[in-house]
Design a protein around this motif. Structure first.
Motif, PDB file in Angstrom:
ATOM      1  N   THR A  99       4.849   0.548  -8.675  1.00 35.36           N
ATOM      2  CA  THR A  99       4.257  -1.099  -8.703  1.00 35.36           C
ATOM      3  C   THR A  99       5.440  -1.666  -9.039  1.00 35.36           C
ATOM      4  O   THR A  99       6.198  -1.459  -9.718  1.00 35.36           O
ATOM      5  CB  THR A  99       2.783  -0.810 -10.034  1.00 35.36           C
ATOM      6  N   THR A 116      -0.595  -1.582 -14.209  1.00 35.20           N
ATOM      7  CA  THR A 116      -1.583  -0.782 -12.755  1.00 35.20           C
ATOM      8  C   THR A 116      -2.007  -1.231 -11.205  1.00 35.20           C
ATOM      9  O   THR A 116      -0.065  -2.376 -11.433  1.00 35.20           O
ATOM     10  CB  THR A 116      -3.347  -0.666 -13.235  1.00 35.20           C
ATOM     11  N   ASN A 117      -1.882  -1.186 -10.365  1.00 36.91           N
ATOM     12  CA  ASN A 117      -1.758  -1.475  -8.968  1.00 36.91           C
ATOM     13  C   ASN A 117      -2.543  -3.123  -9.133  1.00 36.91           C
ATOM     14  O   ASN A 117      -2.267  -3.324  -8.505  1.00 36.91           O
ATOM     15  CB  ASN A 117      -2.520  -0.739  -7.844  1.00 36.91           C
ATOM     16  N   ASN A 148       3.137   6.040  -6.107  1.00 39.71           N
ATOM     17  CA  ASN A 148       2.925   6.221  -7.319  1.00 39.71           C
ATOM     18  C   ASN A 148       4.100   4.714  -7.838  1.00 39.71           C
ATOM     19  O   ASN A 148       3.935   5.042  -9.117  1.00 39.71           O
ATOM     20  CB  ASN A 148       3.080   7.295  -8.236  1.00 39.71           C
ATOM     21  N   GLU A 194       0.862  -0.865  -0.013  1.00 46.85           N
ATOM     22  CA  GLU A 194      -0.195   0.128   0.067  1.00 46.85           C
ATOM     23  C   GLU A 194       0.691   1.362   0.116  1.00 46.85           C
ATOM     24  O   GLU A 194       0.397   2.012  -0.846  1.00 46.85           O
ATOM     25  CB  GLU A 194      -1.263  -0.149   0.816  1.00 46.85           C
ATOM     26  N   HIS A 246       2.187   1.705  -3.612  1.00 43.99           N
ATOM     27  CA  HIS A 246       1.215   2.127  -4.682  1.00 43.99           C
ATOM     28  C   HIS A 246       0.802   3.598  -4.134  1.00 43.99           C
ATOM     29  O   HIS A 246       0.310   4.523  -5.737  1.00 43.99           O
ATOM     30  CB  HIS A 246      -0.173   1.311  -4.813  1.00 43.99           C
ATOM     31  N   ASN A 247       1.000   4.424  -2.833  1.00 42.76           N
ATOM     32  CA  ASN A 247       0.619   5.758  -2.778  1.00 42.76           C
ATOM     33  C   ASN A 247       1.479   6.484  -2.843  1.00 42.76           C
ATOM     34  O   ASN A 247       1.407   7.687  -2.810  1.00 42.76           O
ATOM     35  CB  ASN A 247       0.177   5.610  -0.995  1.00 42.76           C
ATOM     36  N   ASN A 300      -8.327  -1.911  -4.950  1.00 46.30           N
ATOM     37  CA  ASN A 300      -6.625  -1.463  -4.465  1.00 46.30           C
ATOM     38  C   ASN A 300      -6.920  -2.081  -2.882  1.00 46.30           C
ATOM     39  O   ASN A 300      -6.773  -3.146  -2.856  1.00 46.30           O
ATOM     40  CB  ASN A 300      -6.921  -0.042  -4.266  1.00 46.30           C
ATOM     41  N   ILE A 312       3.112   3.669 -12.182  1.00 45.31           N
ATOM     42  CA  ILE A 312       1.929   2.864 -12.235  1.00 45.31           C
ATOM     43  C   ILE A 312       1.815   3.772 -13.325  1.00 45.31           C
ATOM     44  O   ILE A 312       1.867   5.308 -13.384  1.00 45.31           O
ATOM     45  CB  ILE A 312       0.902   3.538 -11.266  1.00 45.31           C
ATOM     46  N   ASP A 347      -0.085  -6.416  -9.100  1.00 43.35           N
ATOM     47  CA  ASP A 347       0.655  -6.432  -7.664  1.00 43.35           C
ATOM     48  C   ASP A 347      -0.469  -6.673  -7.030  1.00 43.35           C
ATOM     49  O   ASP A 347      -0.350  -7.889  -6.057  1.00 43.35           O
ATOM     50  CB  ASP A 347       0.962  -5.694  -7.169  1.00 43.35           C
TER      51      ASP A 347
END
Length: 379
Positions: free
Chosen positions: A148, A205-206, A146, A140, A143-144, A263, A175, A209
């Motif tokens: 991957t 994209t996320n 940006n 997380e 991803h926060n 997410n 990402i 993952d």
């Protein structure tokens, strides 16, 4: 099936790179080798060296991924720490946290990775859920920021002081960036494979993952390989909460990215909801047991009270009749008097009755006198 454990190889001639002394070869990746090394202070670290090749620019991709990761200066307990990066004309290398040693013998080294734990069957169901939650916390953060990972798999998850960490960040990218295919078969989502088959670049994209993390959870829960998905051992389905966990895995690994968790937060919420449901189920079971015990106690009290009341119930008619027969009749007896007494007056006087006193009767062989009394009614 999982590959056999790889034991580190001692280096007879210890090589020195910069300020680091290489003591043991721990393994190798697609683009480089990993060593156990010591810095000048004696601290042990993992050192990865990637050779430059003018005919293949894969090393450049790993270098770019490493720089993106370090530029964010991420500091999270479930993300690996990078200590040092250096480059020369032949190769570049970087040092990072060293995984725990699964080997009891200090002279040899087996990296404590999730893949090696699965070989040894060291992962219980509770461990699997705990580990995946921690890894999702780290993911997380990526991803926060940006980023991957693009290559999440058991071999790229290490344990440092028993804490799971996402490692091998060489394929990391931004990402929604359109780049060439990268990843590991079995942990790569369907849409990426289609792009690779069509020899097209793919926009990451996320979701990539999230899919891979679902496969990691599948491997931990079933001890199957990722290629066995979605086969789920029937003997596991009878365990408490396993049906819900299977649904979570299937959602994370759905072929359609739109059907997956949107997410990481949704993924974690589903796991927490499963745990909460199990807690509620246990609470309901305890309430049922308590209710049953309470009912049994009430029944016992009622039964005891009934028996107690029966012991004080009036005797039956038959018993009363028997008692009346056996009970001797009351007789008025006048105590014997001396011989010179010629008359005895009865002490029994009935109200409203006249009593005639007769002469006493003397029985020759008896020393007692009895009053021969007769009650005359005036009726």
């Amino acid at each position: 099936m999982w590959l056999n454990l790889t034991t580190g190889t001692n280096l007879n001639n210890k090589e020195i790179i910069g300020q680091y002394t290489l003591t043991l070869k721990c393994g190798y990746g697609a683009y480089g080798e990993v060593f156990l090394a010591e810095d000048l202070s004696g601290r042990q670290v993992a050192l990865k060296r990637i050779a430059k090749n003018q005919y293949c620019l894969d090393w450049q991709r790993e270098f770019n991924g490493l720089m993106k990761y370090c530029h964010k200066q991420l500091n999270h307990p479930n993300l690996i720490k990078i200590y040092h990066i250096e480059e020369n004309k032949d190769y570049f290398y970087y040092t990072m946290e060293l995984a725990d040693n699964l080997n009891d013998a200090p002279a040899s080294f087996i990296s404590d990775t999730l893949a090696n734990r699965l070989v040894r069957k060291m992962i219980s169901l509770n461990d699997a859920v705990t580990i995946i939650k921690q890894l999702l916390d780290g993911l997380e953060v990526l991803h926060n920021n940006n980023l991957t990972h693009r290559d999440i798999k058991p071999a790229n998850i290490i344990f440092v002081d028993k804490i799971p960490k996402l490692s091998d960040i060489g394929l990391m990218t931004t990402i929604n960036t359109t780049v060439s295919f990268a990843g590991t078969m079995g942990f790569t989502p369907h849409e990426q494979l289609l792009s690779a088959i069509k020899k097209k670049h793919h926009r990451y994209t996320n979701q990539s993952d999230i899919y891979a993390m679902g496969k990691v959870l599948y491997c931990m829960v079933t001890h199957n390989s990722a290629d066995d998905f979605p086969v789920f051992p029937l003997e596991l389905m009878s365990q408490n909460g396993m049906k819900q966990l299977n649904q979570i895995i299937n959602k994370a690994c759905n072929e359609n990215p739109r059907m997956r968790f949107e997410n990481v937060e949704e993924f974690k919420d589903a796991l927490n909801a499963k745990a909460h449901a199990n807690i509620l189920k246990r609470k309901v079971s305890l309430k049922h047991v308590a209710a049953i015990i309470f009912i049994l106690v009430i029944i016992a009290i009622i039964a005891g009270s009934w028996e107690y009341r029966k012991s004080f119930t009036a005797p039956s008619a038959k018993s009363t009749a028997t008692n009346n027969i056996d009970e001797p009749k009351q007789t008025t007896v006048i105590s014997p008097q001396p011989p010179e007494t010629r008359a005895v007056i009865s002490q029994l006087v009935a109200p409203e009755k006249k009593m005639t006193i007769h002469k006493p009767v003397k029985y020759p062989q008896s020393g007692s006198f009895f009053a021969d009394s007769k009650i005359d009614d005036d009726f």
